[in-house]
Motif scaffolding. Structure first.
Motif, mmCIF file in Angstrom:
data_model
loop_
_atom_site.group_PDB
_atom_site.id
_atom_site.type_symbol
_atom_site.label_atom_id
_atom_site.label_comp_id
_atom_site.label_asym_id
_atom_site.label_seq_id
_atom_site.Cartn_x
_atom_site.Cartn_y
_atom_site.Cartn_z
ATOM 1 N N VAL A 6 -31.326 28.772 -10.962
ATOM 2 C CA VAL A 6 -31.000 29.966 -11.167
ATOM 3 C C VAL A 6 -30.549 30.564 -9.922
ATOM 4 O O VAL A 6 -31.072 30.434 -8.709
ATOM 5 C CB VAL A 6 -32.193 30.866 -11.295
ATOM 6 N N LEU A 7 -29.328 30.979 -9.926
ATOM 7 C CA LEU A 7 -28.514 31.558 -8.848
ATOM 8 C C LEU A 7 -28.857 33.122 -8.676
ATOM 9 O O LEU A 7 -28.587 33.913 -9.661
ATOM 10 C CB LEU A 7 -26.936 31.268 -8.849
ATOM 11 N N ILE A 8 -29.335 33.455 -7.709
ATOM 12 C CA ILE A 8 -29.687 34.948 -7.406
ATOM 13 C C ILE A 8 -28.815 35.647 -6.192
ATOM 14 O O ILE A 8 -28.787 34.919 -5.099
ATOM 15 C CB ILE A 8 -31.175 34.960 -7.055
ATOM 16 N N VAL A 9 -28.121 36.522 -6.594
ATOM 17 C CA VAL A 9 -27.002 37.061 -5.602
ATOM 18 C C VAL A 9 -27.547 38.437 -5.408
ATOM 19 O O VAL A 9 -27.228 39.496 -6.391
ATOM 20 C CB VAL A 9 -25.510 36.856 -6.203
ATOM 21 N N GLU A 10 -27.989 38.695 -4.382
ATOM 22 C CA GLU A 10 -28.507 40.265 -3.949
ATOM 23 C C GLU A 10 -28.476 40.276 -2.350
ATOM 24 O O GLU A 10 -28.906 39.564 -1.634
ATOM 25 C CB GLU A 10 -30.180 40.539 -4.704
ATOM 26 N N ASP A 11 -28.062 41.277 -1.965
ATOM 27 C CA ASP A 11 -27.792 41.827 -0.599
ATOM 28 C C ASP A 11 -29.065 42.235 0.025
ATOM 29 O O ASP A 11 -29.184 42.079 1.159
ATOM 30 C CB ASP A 11 -26.590 42.695 -0.132
ATOM 31 N N ASP A 49 -27.651 26.973 -14.011
ATOM 32 C CA ASP A 49 -27.838 27.216 -15.337
ATOM 33 C C ASP A 49 -27.861 28.664 -15.856
ATOM 34 O O ASP A 49 -27.621 29.033 -16.866
ATOM 35 C CB ASP A 49 -29.359 26.686 -15.641
ATOM 36 N N ALA A 50 -28.246 29.532 -14.816
ATOM 37 C CA ALA A 50 -27.937 31.073 -14.955
ATOM 38 C C ALA A 50 -27.866 31.904 -13.637
ATOM 39 O O ALA A 50 -28.305 31.069 -12.778
ATOM 40 C CB ALA A 50 -29.401 31.726 -15.917
ATOM 41 N N ALA A 51 -27.604 33.145 -13.904
ATOM 42 C CA ALA A 51 -27.202 33.689 -12.662
ATOM 43 C C ALA A 51 -27.926 35.435 -12.652
ATOM 44 O O ALA A 51 -28.018 35.864 -13.767
ATOM 45 C CB ALA A 51 -25.914 33.987 -12.284
ATOM 46 N N VAL A 52 -28.574 35.566 -11.785
ATOM 47 C CA VAL A 52 -28.931 37.082 -11.507
ATOM 48 C C VAL A 52 -28.137 37.644 -10.431
ATOM 49 O O VAL A 52 -28.173 37.327 -9.259
ATOM 50 C CB VAL A 52 -30.656 37.271 -11.095
ATOM 51 N N VAL A 53 -27.410 38.698 -10.935
ATOM 52 C CA VAL A 53 -26.214 39.166 -9.771
ATOM 53 C C VAL A 53 -26.719 40.907 -9.902
ATOM 54 O O VAL A 53 -26.410 41.522 -10.651
ATOM 55 C CB VAL A 53 -24.978 38.892 -10.189
ATOM 56 N N ASP A 54 -26.635 41.199 -8.456
ATOM 57 C CA ASP A 54 -26.648 42.522 -8.315
ATOM 58 C C ASP A 54 -24.880 43.056 -8.375
ATOM 59 O O ASP A 54 -24.207 42.530 -7.963
ATOM 60 C CB ASP A 54 -27.020 42.836 -6.733
#
Length: 127
Positions: A6-11, A49-54
């Motif tokens: 899982v890709l997490i993109v959060e600043d 497989d999945a991403a959580v993106v701000d």
């Protein structure tokens, strides 16, 4: 079978850390990025497989644009968009499809885990 990545993109480092820790404890392998540009670099080198993106990211690309970029490379990838903006400011811009969810901050760890697990389960059943 490998761990789902899982890709997490959060600043915001603390928010990113809490999400990452919650998903790690649930058995996922986590890839973290603080900007869309960094996420794009990381995405090219691994099987995400999945991403959580701000939604609100610094730089030239916001989270919604990043989501579109990710989907351009992997159309069926589950996406969870997160935002502290009020829902009426964001929800009409978030894609509405079975592989996308929107989660308003603040949210609990169990909620993000359940969303990611549910989206990945649905994707695996569709294959």
């Amino acid at each position: 079978m490998r761990q789902a990545q899982v890709l997490i993109v959060e600043d915001h480092r603390l928010v990113r850390h809490v999400i990452a820790r919650s998903l790690r404890h649930s058995g996922f392998h986590i890839i973290e990025a603080e900007t869309a540009a960094r996420a794009c670099e990381l995405f090219e080198g691994v099987a995400v497989d999945a991403a959580v993106v701000d939604v609100s990211l610094p730089g030239d690309m916001n989270g919604l644009q990043l989501g579109k970029w990710l989907r351009g490379r992997r159309a069926a990838m589950p996406l969870v968009f997160i935002s502290g903006l009020s829902e009426w400011e964001v929800t009409d811009r978030v894609p509405t499809d079975p592989r996308t969810r929107f989660l308003h901050k603040p949210f609990g760890a169990r909620m993000i885990v359940d969303l990611v697990v549910g989206l990945l389960s649905a994707e695996r059943q569709a294959i």
